[in-house]
Motif scaffolding. Structure first.
Motif, short mmCIF file in Angstrom:
data_model
loop_
_atom_site.label_atom_id
_atom_site.label_comp_id
_atom_site.label_asym_id
_atom_site.label_seq_id
_atom_site.Cartn_x
_atom_site.Cartn_y
_atom_site.Cartn_z
N GLU A 200 5.83 -0.67 27.75
CA GLU A 200 5.32 -2.21 27.87
C GLU A 200 6.16 -2.90 26.72
N ARG A 201 6.46 -2.44 25.39
CA ARG A 201 7.05 -3.11 24.41
C ARG A 201 8.03 -2.24 23.80
N ALA A 202 9.31 -2.47 24.19
CA ALA A 202 10.42 -1.53 23.89
C ALA A 202 10.75 -1.61 22.60
N ARG B 116 15.30 9.08 29.54
CA ARG B 116 16.15 8.08 29.04
C ARG B 116 15.32 6.63 29.42
N ALA B 117 15.30 5.67 28.60
CA ALA B 117 14.74 4.46 28.57
C ALA B 117 15.86 3.43 28.76
N LEU B 118 15.70 2.16 29.57
CA LEU B 118 16.46 1.10 29.69
C LEU B 118 15.90 -0.22 29.38
N ARG B 119 16.60 -1.03 28.49
CA ARG B 119 16.01 -2.33 28.49
C ARG B 119 16.99 -3.52 28.62
N ASP B 120 16.80 -4.58 28.67
CA ASP B 120 17.71 -5.81 28.63
C ASP B 120 17.96 -6.20 27.29
N ASN C 276 16.17 -9.03 25.93
CA ASN C 276 14.77 -9.10 25.69
C ASN C 276 14.10 -7.98 24.91
N LEU C 277 14.39 -7.76 23.56
CA LEU C 277 14.26 -6.71 22.94
C LEU C 277 12.89 -6.22 22.94
N GLY C 278 11.88 -7.10 22.78
CA GLY C 278 10.55 -6.70 22.69
C GLY C 278 10.01 -6.61 23.94
#
Length: 73
Positions: free
Chosen positions: A6-8, A38-42, A45-47
């Motif tokens: 939920e909160r990277a 693995r995890a991927l995020r934008d 939008n770091l949080g």
């Protein structure tokens, strides 16, 4: 494995972006999860949320991007 975080930014992971990425902020960052997934995020939008997947799922995702199999919408 849960399919997302939920909160990277609060996950305590080390995020990495490709050396091919520029500084325009339109990047996807990858982190190695405890246990090897693995995890991927934008990067804009770091949080925000992050997708999680197994190593095999990540490898399939990357190959699909390389092959152009994801399509445009």
């Amino acid at each position: 494995m849960k399919p997302y975080i939920e909160r990277a930014s609060a996950a305590g992971l080390e995020w990495v972006k490709s050396s091919y990425s520029g500084n325009n902020g339109n990047c996807v960052e990858v982190a190695t999860l405890p246990g090897g997934g693995r995890a991927l995020r934008d990067s804009k939008n770091l949080g925000g949320p992050a997708l999680t997947m197994s190593i095999e799922g990540f490898d399939t995702f990357v190959q699909s991007v390389v092959d152009g199999d994801l399509g445009q919408r």
